[in-house]
Structures are given as structure tokens and as C-alpha cells.
Design a protein around this motif. Structure first.
Motif, PDB file in Angstrom:
ATOM      1  N   ARG A  31       0.837  -1.195   0.000  1.00  0.00           N
ATOM      2  CA  ARG A  31       0.000   0.000   0.000  1.00  0.00           C
ATOM      3  C   ARG A  31       0.878   1.252   0.000  1.00  0.00           C
ATOM      4  O   ARG A  31       0.558   2.238  -0.628  1.00  0.00           O
ATOM      5  CB  ARG A  31      -0.904   0.020   1.225  1.00  0.00           C
ATOM      6  N   HIS A  32       1.978   1.203   0.745  1.00  0.00           N
ATOM      7  CA  HIS A  32       2.910   2.330   0.829  1.00  0.00           C
ATOM      8  C   HIS A  32       4.129   2.004  -0.023  1.00  0.00           C
ATOM      9  O   HIS A  32       5.142   1.513   0.461  1.00  0.00           O
ATOM     10  CB  HIS A  32       3.305   2.595   2.278  1.00  0.00           C
ATOM     11  N   LYS A  33       4.019   2.294  -1.302  1.00  0.00           N
ATOM     12  CA  LYS A  33       5.018   1.874  -2.278  1.00  0.00           C
ATOM     13  C   LYS A  33       6.382   2.521  -2.059  1.00  0.00           C
ATOM     14  O   LYS A  33       7.409   1.868  -2.166  1.00  0.00           O
ATOM     15  CB  LYS A  33       4.516   2.140  -3.688  1.00  0.00           C
TER      16      LYS A  33
END
Length: 130
Positions: A31-33
Motif C-alpha cells: 500500500r505504501h510503495k
């Protein structure tokens, strides 16, 4: 030490071979690339530094007698373990910047590169003969 330097280069190549697919897969599922990317890069950079540390201290230990070499290598290994734990702790504290899963996977590349080294050596040998 020429052979050890060649093995070090092959382990760096194995580390890159490990980090690229791990980075791609983890960035796809995360989700938090950006945090995942930074975590993998932090773990990979740390693994590369630890490989250099291992190479350097092996070179030093080869010039010592057996008893001192053994204690020197053990102390260097403890320092590497401490540094790995420190990097993981940093990634857990600043998880918004360095994802801990990515960091651990990057650090794991040090172990994977040791397993990939014979295959990389074989490929490099074929390229050089060609």
C-alpha cells in the motif's frame, strides 16, 4: 585474495538478482510503495555493506594465527548481527519511511546471494569463455 574478490563480486551480482524481483513484487502488493521501495533499498544497501565488512575482516583474519583469527571473525560476526538488528529497529521506528518487510527482505539478500553465488559463478565462467 584474488579468488575472494571474485566471489565478492559474484555475491554482489547475486544480491542484485535477488533485490530486483523482490522490489518489483513488494512494490506491486504494498500500500505504501515508497516506504516499501526505501525499505528494500535500505536492506539491500546494508546487505552490500555487510558483505564488504565480511570480506574485509576475512582478509585481516587470514594474516593472524588461528586463535586470534577465530576470535576476530566471531567478534566481526557479532558486530554484523548487531548492525542488522539496528537497521531492522530503525525500519520499525520509522516505518513510514522504511517498511520493515522490505528491509528484512533486503537484508535476507545477503544469505540468498551466498546460495546464488555458484550459479552466478557458472554463468560468469560461460560468458568469459564465450
Amino acid at each position: 585474495m584474488k579468488k575472494a574478490k571474485q566471489i565478492l563480486k559474484e555475491m554482489f551480482a547475486g544480491l542484485v538478482v535477488w533485490l530486483l524481483p523482490v522490489l518489483i513484487i513488494l512494490v506491486i502488493v504494498a500500500r505504501h510503495k515508497l516506504a516499501m521501495t526505501m525499505g528494500v533499498l535500505l536492506g539491500g544497501a546494508t546487505a552490500a555493506g555487510l558483505l564488504l565488512h565480511m570480506y574485509h575482516h576475512l582478509d585481516i583474519a587470514l594474516d593472524m594465527d588461528v586463535k586470534h583469527a577465530q576470535s576476530h571473525i566471531q567478534f566481526a560476526a557479532i558486530r554484523r548481527l548487531f548492525f542488522m538488528a539496528l537497521v531492522i529497529a530503525v525500519s520499525m521506528v520509522w516505518h513510514m519511511y522504511f517498511h520493515p518487510v522490505g528491509t528484512v527482505c533486503g537484508l535476507f539478500g545477503m544469505k540468498i546471494s551466498a546460495y546464488l553465488q555458484p550459479a552466478v559463478h557458472k554463468i560468469v565462467g560461460r560468458i568469459q569463455r564465450w
